[in-house]
Design a protein around this motif. Structure first.
Motif, mmCIF file in Angstrom:
data_model
loop_
_atom_site.group_PDB
_atom_site.id
_atom_site.type_symbol
_atom_site.label_atom_id
_atom_site.label_comp_id
_atom_site.label_asym_id
_atom_site.label_seq_id
_atom_site.Cartn_x
_atom_site.Cartn_y
_atom_site.Cartn_z
ATOM 1 N N ALA A 29 0.926 -1.334 0.006
ATOM 2 C CA ALA A 29 0.051 0.077 -0.017
ATOM 3 C C ALA A 29 0.851 1.375 0.126
ATOM 4 O O ALA A 29 0.442 2.164 -0.800
ATOM 5 C CB ALA A 29 -0.829 0.028 1.128
ATOM 6 N N ARG A 30 1.742 1.165 0.739
ATOM 7 C CA ARG A 30 2.880 2.483 0.737
ATOM 8 C C ARG A 30 3.417 2.688 -0.609
ATOM 9 O O ARG A 30 3.620 3.574 -0.938
ATOM 10 C CB ARG A 30 3.989 2.166 2.030
ATOM 11 N N SER A 31 3.858 1.611 -1.177
ATOM 12 C CA SER A 31 4.685 1.744 -2.459
ATOM 13 C C SER A 31 3.839 1.860 -3.661
ATOM 14 O O SER A 31 4.373 2.407 -4.589
ATOM 15 C CB SER A 31 5.337 0.294 -2.810
ATOM 16 N N LYS A 32 2.558 1.889 -3.459
ATOM 17 C CA LYS A 32 1.678 2.360 -4.632
ATOM 18 C C LYS A 32 0.970 3.547 -4.171
ATOM 19 O O LYS A 32 -0.095 4.054 -4.870
ATOM 20 C CB LYS A 32 0.533 1.162 -4.885
ATOM 21 N N ASN A 33 1.418 4.082 -3.174
ATOM 22 C CA ASN A 33 0.675 5.545 -2.606
ATOM 23 C C ASN A 33 -0.659 5.522 -2.301
ATOM 24 O O ASN A 33 -1.032 6.803 -2.085
ATOM 25 C CB ASN A 33 1.066 6.557 -3.939
ATOM 26 N N CYS A 34 -1.215 4.505 -1.942
ATOM 27 C CA CYS A 34 -2.247 4.385 -1.169
ATOM 28 C C CYS A 34 -2.394 4.986 0.279
ATOM 29 O O CYS A 34 -3.392 5.561 0.388
ATOM 30 C CB CYS A 34 -2.641 2.898 -0.955
ATOM 31 N N LEU A 35 -1.098 4.997 0.762
ATOM 32 C CA LEU A 35 -1.100 5.742 2.206
ATOM 33 C C LEU A 35 -1.148 7.157 2.134
ATOM 34 O O LEU A 35 -1.100 8.078 3.048
ATOM 35 C CB LEU A 35 -0.187 5.291 3.152
ATOM 36 N N SER A 36 -1.238 7.820 0.927
ATOM 37 C CA SER A 36 -1.095 9.271 0.701
ATOM 38 C C SER A 36 -2.512 9.903 1.096
ATOM 39 O O SER A 36 -2.912 10.882 1.617
ATOM 40 C CB SER A 36 -0.930 9.659 -0.794
ATOM 41 N N CYS A 37 -3.751 8.889 0.839
ATOM 42 C CA CYS A 37 -4.996 9.186 1.360
ATOM 43 C C CYS A 37 -5.870 8.389 2.218
ATOM 44 O O CYS A 37 -6.838 8.690 2.584
ATOM 45 C CB CYS A 37 -5.645 8.961 -0.248
ATOM 46 N N HIS A 38 -5.061 7.263 2.420
ATOM 47 C CA HIS A 38 -5.704 6.323 3.326
ATOM 48 C C HIS A 38 -4.658 5.941 4.685
ATOM 49 O O HIS A 38 -3.653 5.794 4.325
ATOM 50 C CB HIS A 38 -6.190 5.009 2.799
ATOM 51 N N THR A 39 -5.249 5.859 5.972
ATOM 52 C CA THR A 39 -4.532 5.084 7.011
ATOM 53 C C THR A 39 -5.053 4.095 7.299
ATOM 54 O O THR A 39 -6.393 3.716 7.048
ATOM 55 C CB THR A 39 -4.124 6.110 7.936
ATOM 56 N N VAL A 40 -4.533 3.109 8.221
ATOM 57 C CA VAL A 40 -5.131 2.029 8.863
ATOM 58 C C VAL A 40 -6.545 2.363 9.761
ATOM 59 O O VAL A 40 -7.547 1.723 9.537
ATOM 60 C CB VAL A 40 -4.244 1.151 9.622
ATOM 61 N N ASP A 41 -6.258 3.362 10.642
ATOM 62 C CA ASP A 41 -7.283 3.445 11.521
ATOM 63 C C ASP A 41 -7.951 5.142 11.625
ATOM 64 O O ASP A 41 -8.654 5.373 12.562
ATOM 65 C CB ASP A 41 -6.719 3.243 13.053
ATOM 66 N N LYS A 42 -7.580 5.830 10.635
ATOM 67 C CA LYS A 42 -8.144 7.035 10.672
ATOM 68 C C LYS A 42 -8.612 7.687 9.281
ATOM 69 O O LYS A 42 -7.619 7.570 8.416
ATOM 70 C CB LYS A 42 -7.481 8.465 11.709
ATOM 71 N N LYS A 43 -9.637 8.655 9.191
ATOM 72 C CA LYS A 43 -9.701 9.080 7.922
ATOM 73 C C LYS A 43 -8.544 10.278 7.603
ATOM 74 O O LYS A 43 -8.352 11.120 8.310
ATOM 75 C CB LYS A 43 -11.233 9.686 7.961
#
Length: 103
Positions: A29-43
């Protein structure tokens, strides 16, 4: 009474495998830039992965979620659209969807 350590070792091995799989999925998820808009536990920009898992719990939507990861979508969690992620392969999208739904 003699207690066998084999079941405990098997259980520990399974837990380690699950943890390693979760770590690999979060790294993906980090390598595909998903964590730019999402986190595991907060909006952040988009919903948290735990909120996604809660919304879809027990609905058998892994394939649908994997498709949304690749193609994008809107309206499910509000008015902010999720852009398509063509850099994510189908196999990677399935891995991410399984991980998200496991939270």
């Amino acid at each position: 009474m003699k207690v066998s350590v084999v079941p405990a070792l098997i259980a520990a091995g399974l837990l380690l495998a699950v943890a390693q799989g979760a770590h690999a999925s979060e790294s993906l998820a980090r390598s595909k830039n998903c964590l730019s808009c999402h986190t595991v536990d907060k909006k952040v920009v988009g919903p948290s992965y735990k909120d996604i898992a809660l919304k879809y719990k027990g609905k058998g939507v892994e394939a649908t979620l994997a498709r949304k990861i690749r193609e994008g979508g809107s309206g499910t969690f509000g008015s902010i659209p999720m852009p398509a992620s063509p850099q994510v392969s189908e196999a990677e999208a399935q891995q991410l969807a399984r991980w998200i739904l496991s939270l």
